[in-house]
Design an enzyme around this catalytic site. Structure first.
Site, PDB file in Angstrom:
ATOM      1  N   ASP A 200       0.832  -1.200   0.000  1.00 45.79           N
ATOM      2  CA  ASP A 200       0.000   0.000   0.000  1.00 45.79           C
ATOM      3  C   ASP A 200       0.871   1.256   0.000  1.00 45.79           C
ATOM      4  OD1 ASP A 200      -2.520  -0.988  -0.001  1.00 45.79           O
ATOM      5  OD2 ASP A 200      -2.768  -0.974   2.177  1.00 45.79           O
ATOM      6  N   LYS A 222      -2.657   4.237  -3.731  1.00 44.27           N
ATOM      7  CA  LYS A 222      -2.960   5.452  -4.501  1.00 44.27           C
ATOM      8  C   LYS A 222      -1.766   6.398  -4.414  1.00 44.27           C
ATOM      9  CE  LYS A 222      -6.320   8.228  -3.050  1.00 44.27           C
ATOM     10  NZ  LYS A 222      -7.662   8.786  -2.869  1.00 44.27           N
ATOM     11  N   MET A 329      -9.721   8.761   7.492  1.00 44.84           N
ATOM     12  CA  MET A 329     -10.143   9.157   6.138  1.00 44.84           C
ATOM     13  C   MET A 329     -11.172  10.285   6.199  1.00 44.84           C
ATOM     14  SD  MET A 329     -10.506   5.384   4.417  1.00 44.84           S
ATOM     15  CE  MET A 329     -11.114   4.486   5.815  1.00 44.84           C
TER      16      MET A 329
HETATM   17  C1  LIG Z   1      -7.794   3.008   4.624  1.00 45.86           C
HETATM   18  S1  LIG Z   1      -7.511   3.590   6.248  1.00 45.86           S
HETATM   19  C2  LIG Z   1      -6.564   2.288   6.851  1.00 45.86           C
HETATM   20  C3  LIG Z   1      -6.434   2.243   8.339  1.00 45.86           C
HETATM   21  C4  LIG Z   1      -5.507   1.158   8.807  1.00 45.86           C
HETATM   22  N1  LIG Z   1      -6.036  -0.138   8.551  1.00 45.86           N
HETATM   23  C5  LIG Z   1      -5.158   1.292  10.290  1.00 45.86           C
HETATM   24  O1  LIG Z   1      -5.458   0.410  11.091  1.00 45.86           O
HETATM   25  O2  LIG Z   1      -4.470   2.276  10.620  1.00 45.86           O
HETATM   26  C6  LIG Z   1      -6.354   4.879   5.932  1.00 45.86           C
HETATM   27  C7  LIG Z   1      -6.476   6.012   6.916  1.00 45.86           C
HETATM   28  O3  LIG Z   1      -5.741   5.715   8.079  1.00 45.86           O
HETATM   29  C8  LIG Z   1      -5.224   6.914   8.618  1.00 45.86           C
HETATM   30  N2  LIG Z   1      -3.749   6.817   8.661  1.00 45.86           N
HETATM   31  C9  LIG Z   1      -3.021   5.730   8.374  1.00 45.86           C
HETATM   32  N3  LIG Z   1      -1.710   5.958   8.602  1.00 45.86           N
HETATM   33  C10 LIG Z   1      -1.631   7.228   9.043  1.00 45.86           C
HETATM   34  C11 LIG Z   1      -0.559   8.062   9.458  1.00 45.86           C
HETATM   35  N4  LIG Z   1       0.704   7.621   9.472  1.00 45.86           N
HETATM   36  N5  LIG Z   1      -0.831   9.306   9.870  1.00 45.86           N
HETATM   37  C12 LIG Z   1      -2.095   9.764   9.894  1.00 45.86           C
HETATM   38  N6  LIG Z   1      -3.138   9.030   9.497  1.00 45.86           N
HETATM   39  C13 LIG Z   1      -2.920   7.768   9.095  1.00 45.86           C
HETATM   40  C14 LIG Z   1      -5.703   8.048   7.753  1.00 45.86           C
HETATM   41  O4  LIG Z   1      -6.933   8.498   8.268  1.00 45.86           O
HETATM   42  C15 LIG Z   1      -5.918   7.319   6.448  1.00 45.86           C
HETATM   43  O5  LIG Z   1      -6.808   8.016   5.616  1.00 45.86           O
END
Ligand SMILES: C[S@@+](CC[C@H](N)C(=O)[O-])C[C@H]1O[C@@H](n2cnc3c(N)ncnc32)[C@H](O)[C@@H]1O
Length: 401
Positions: A200, A222, A329
């Site tokens: 990813d 993406k 998100m």
């Molecule tokens: C599709 S979701 C996946 C979440 C993932 N499965 C988790 O447990 O963290 C993606 C979202 O996770 C959040 N996210 C993931 N990594 C991040 C980071 N390093 N900093 C801030 N937000 C993060 C954001 O809101 C992003 O849009």
């Protein structure tokens, strides 16, 4: 110099003189290897008593006598009495029996190395008879073996490593929020051994260049200006690659089962006869607020939290300011979200924070309240990926206004 040698002690008589903590530590592995252990000591530790009670060893509750060495293949002496130590080692030498002499390795004829063990590999460390140094090195080696940063090579045809990923299977690895250090040990190990990694955009991307040179990396996240690979196509890639017999790792950001569609990938693989393993990850929902110093629960501030996406049933979430809301998100719809939460009963003054790119050098936090957080974020051009936290816990951040 030490001549390294492995001993096969199954069914052989081994004498341990002494019943204290060091003797106890030495006995466990001897029993595991199937040695017939006799302990000679006036008093012994509770563990030795337990082993005796269960019939796993014999305990002679008295001082050492030279005849204790009759028939033994190996003796270890770990008493606090120098005279006994000398007597055991001298008598053992006279009878040509190898002797581990605690506290005086120079005078012994054998040494017990510090041991690192993982994935079917055993490494013994002797550090010029300095046991503390040997232990430190062994601990480091064990971590390296465990995580796969030292190659344990389960691909080798001649060894079978019980806990290695099977060829033709898919492992969904939760990569955590982005820092390589926040990958789990199991996740790091599977990555080190992977033939194919389906990666990813979010997650610990810095680990990718550190993988084996022949690991194929398929990007499905993406990127700016590009559409992400649709979920249906990702599912097909996983099955297609696994069917070639590859060990496929699906590296996902955070935890695979927290708003990450991991469940769908598992179901799709299962419906095509592909075995999966799920390695949980450190979810951004908890770890990104933590990176900004915000605990999602805290005595006196919040006893629970809800994790949702910015596009979901906001009205149904508990509305007390002492219940933390974590939104993933949710950046683009933040104004609408804040509005809906206030309409559902959350006070305008509810503290809010938006943490962008948590656990990266570009991490940045924007603070506000439900009534102004959207405007503040707009003014600072806040962008995804970001985690939004709403509730009293936000005040606990060290730089909260
Ligand atoms: C599709 S979701 C996946 C979440 C993932 N499965 C988790 O447990 O963290 C993606 C979202 O996770 C959040 N996210 C993931 N990594 C991040 C980071 N390093 N900093 C801030 N937000 C993060 C954001 O809101 C992003 O849009």
């Amino acid at each position: 110099m030490t001549y390294p040698l492995g001993l096969q002690l199954r069914g052989l008589d081994v004498l341990v003189v002494g019943g204290g903590p060091v003797a106890t530590r030495r006995i466990g592995p001897l029993l595991e290897d199937g040695a017939r252990v006799t302990v000679v000591a006036p008093t012994v530790s509770p563990e030795i008593r337990d082993w005796t009670g269960r019939g796993e060893l014999r305990w002679q509750a008295r001082d050492f006598m030279p005849s204790d060495l009759d028939q033994v293949w190996l003796v270890l002496t770990h008493t606090s009495d120098p005279a006994t130590q000398d007597l055991v080692s001298e008598e053992a030498a006279r009878r040509k029996i190898f002797c581990v002499k605690g506290g005086d390795p120079e005078a012994g004829t054998a040494w017990v190395p510090s041991v690192a063990e993982s994935h079917g590999v055993t490494v013994g460390v002797n550090a010029n008879k300095d046991p503390r140094r040997a232990k430190r090195i062994a601990a480091w080696l064990e971590a390296a073996l465990e995580s796969g940063t030292a190659p344990v090579d389960p691909q080798s045809e001649r060894v079978s490593v019980d806990d290695a990923q099977k060829p033709g299977t898919v492992a969904l690895v939760g990569g955590g929020p982005g820092a390589v250090e926040l990958l789990t040990v199991r996740g790091r190990f599977l990555l080190a051994m992977a033939d194919v990694v389906v990666a990813d955009r979010l997650g610990p991307r810095d680990v990718l260049p550190r993988l084996r040179e022949d690991t194929v990396i398929i990007e499905v996240g993406k990127k700016a200006g590009h559409h992400p690979v649709p979920q249906s196509e990702i599912n097909e890639i996983l099955v297609r690659e696994a069917r070639t017999g590859a060990r496929v790792v699906r590296l996902k950001g955070g935890d695979p089962f927290v708003l990450g569609r991991g469940g769908e990938e598992v179901e799709y693989c299962a419906s095509h006869g592909i075995e999966t393993e799920v390695v949980p990850g450190v979810t951004s929902a908890i770890s990104v607020p933590a990176a900004a110093g915000i605990p999602v629960t805290h005595r006196g501030a919040a006893t629970g939290f809800t994790v949702i996406t910015g596009h979901q049933q906001l009205d149904a979430a508990p509305y007390g300011t002492d219940h933390t809301l974590v939104l993933l998100m949710g950046v683009t719809r933040l104004a609408e979200t804040a509005e809906r939460l206030m309409m559902a009963g959350r006070p305008e003054s509810t503290p809010a924070a938006v943490i962008e790119r948590g656990w990266t050098p570009e991490q940045r936090t924007t603070f506000g309240t439900l009534s102004d957080i959207a405007a503040r974020c707009e003014a600072r051009s806040v962008a995804a990926p970001a985690v939004i936290v709403i509730g009293d816990v936000v005040r606990l951040a060290p730089d909260s206004p």
